[in-house]
Write a protein that holds these residues in place. Structure first.
Motif, short mmCIF file in Angstrom:
data_model
loop_
_atom_site.label_atom_id
_atom_site.label_comp_id
_atom_site.label_asym_id
_atom_site.label_seq_id
_atom_site.Cartn_x
_atom_site.Cartn_y
_atom_site.Cartn_z
N PRO A 37 43.47 38.36 38.31
CA PRO A 37 42.14 37.78 38.01
C PRO A 37 42.30 36.20 38.15
O PRO A 37 43.06 35.56 37.85
CB PRO A 37 41.69 38.01 36.61
CG PRO A 37 42.93 38.33 35.96
CD PRO A 37 44.21 38.79 36.95
N VAL A 65 41.37 39.17 42.27
CA VAL A 65 39.82 39.29 42.10
C VAL A 65 39.34 37.95 41.80
O VAL A 65 39.66 37.50 40.52
CB VAL A 65 39.54 40.35 40.69
CG1 VAL A 65 38.16 40.58 40.61
CG2 VAL A 65 40.12 41.60 41.16
N ASP A 67 37.01 35.81 40.28
CA ASP A 67 35.70 35.85 39.49
C ASP A 67 34.79 34.66 39.69
O ASP A 67 34.59 34.10 38.55
CB ASP A 67 36.34 36.16 38.01
CG ASP A 67 35.14 36.38 37.04
OD1 ASP A 67 34.60 37.33 37.25
OD2 ASP A 67 35.13 36.12 35.94
N LYS A 95 37.16 37.32 32.56
CA LYS A 95 38.65 38.03 32.80
C LYS A 95 38.51 39.49 32.91
O LYS A 95 39.10 40.27 33.53
CB LYS A 95 39.71 37.49 32.10
CG LYS A 95 41.09 37.77 32.42
CD LYS A 95 42.30 37.25 31.48
CE LYS A 95 43.55 37.98 31.67
NZ LYS A 95 44.54 37.46 30.90
N ALA A 98 37.18 41.06 35.64
CA ALA A 98 38.05 40.69 36.87
C ALA A 98 38.84 41.81 37.06
O ALA A 98 39.30 42.56 38.06
CB ALA A 98 38.35 39.36 37.15
N VAL A 99 39.78 41.90 35.68
CA VAL A 99 40.82 42.99 35.83
C VAL A 99 40.24 44.29 36.08
O VAL A 99 40.89 45.17 36.64
CB VAL A 99 41.53 42.87 34.43
CG1 VAL A 99 42.35 44.13 34.19
CG2 VAL A 99 42.11 41.62 34.28
#
Length: 122
Positions: A37, A65, A67, A95, A98-99
């Motif tokens: 992330p 990812v 964010d 976070k 995103a994960v």
């Protein structure tokens, strides 16, 4: 299907999904997926990516990812993205979000998370 870097609609929260690998089921799955992330870490990304690529070699795919970064994080990742890696950019939602997004595209037999701030070494 994508053969090179491209843009795909992914979900309402995604603005784009970049990938350099062909999206087909006949490609062998990597042993490991590392979900990273990313939020406004342009200062640590080059070092993080070098460390990840050195540590993982070709047994892992890396899923970045972004964010909703407002710095050049996504552009830095795009410049160093390997064929087996993926970059997802999305609106900022934290976070955990995103994960979770990274897990949705993970292809590895095992999946781990690596933060972008280098608090823990890859």
């Amino acid at each position: 299907m994508l053969d090179r870097v491209g843009i795909l609609p992914y979900s309402e929260t995604h603005s784009r999904l970049f990938t350099q690998r062909a999206l087909n089921d006949s490609a062998p799955s990597p042993r490991l997926t590392v979900v990273v992330p990313v939020f406004n870490e342009e200062r640590t990304l080059p070092q993080l990516m070098d460390r990840l690529y050195s540590a993982c070699g070709d047994i892992a795919e890396i899923v970045f990812v972004d964010d909703g970064s407002t710095d050049a994080s996504a552009q830095l990742i795009e410049q160093q993205l390997r064929p087996e890696d993926t970059l997802i950019t999305k609106q900022n939602a934290g976070k955990g979000s995103a994960v979770s997004e990274g897990y949705t595209v993970a292809k590895g037999r095992y999946t781990i998370v690596q933060d972008d701030d280098l608090e823990y070494s890859p």
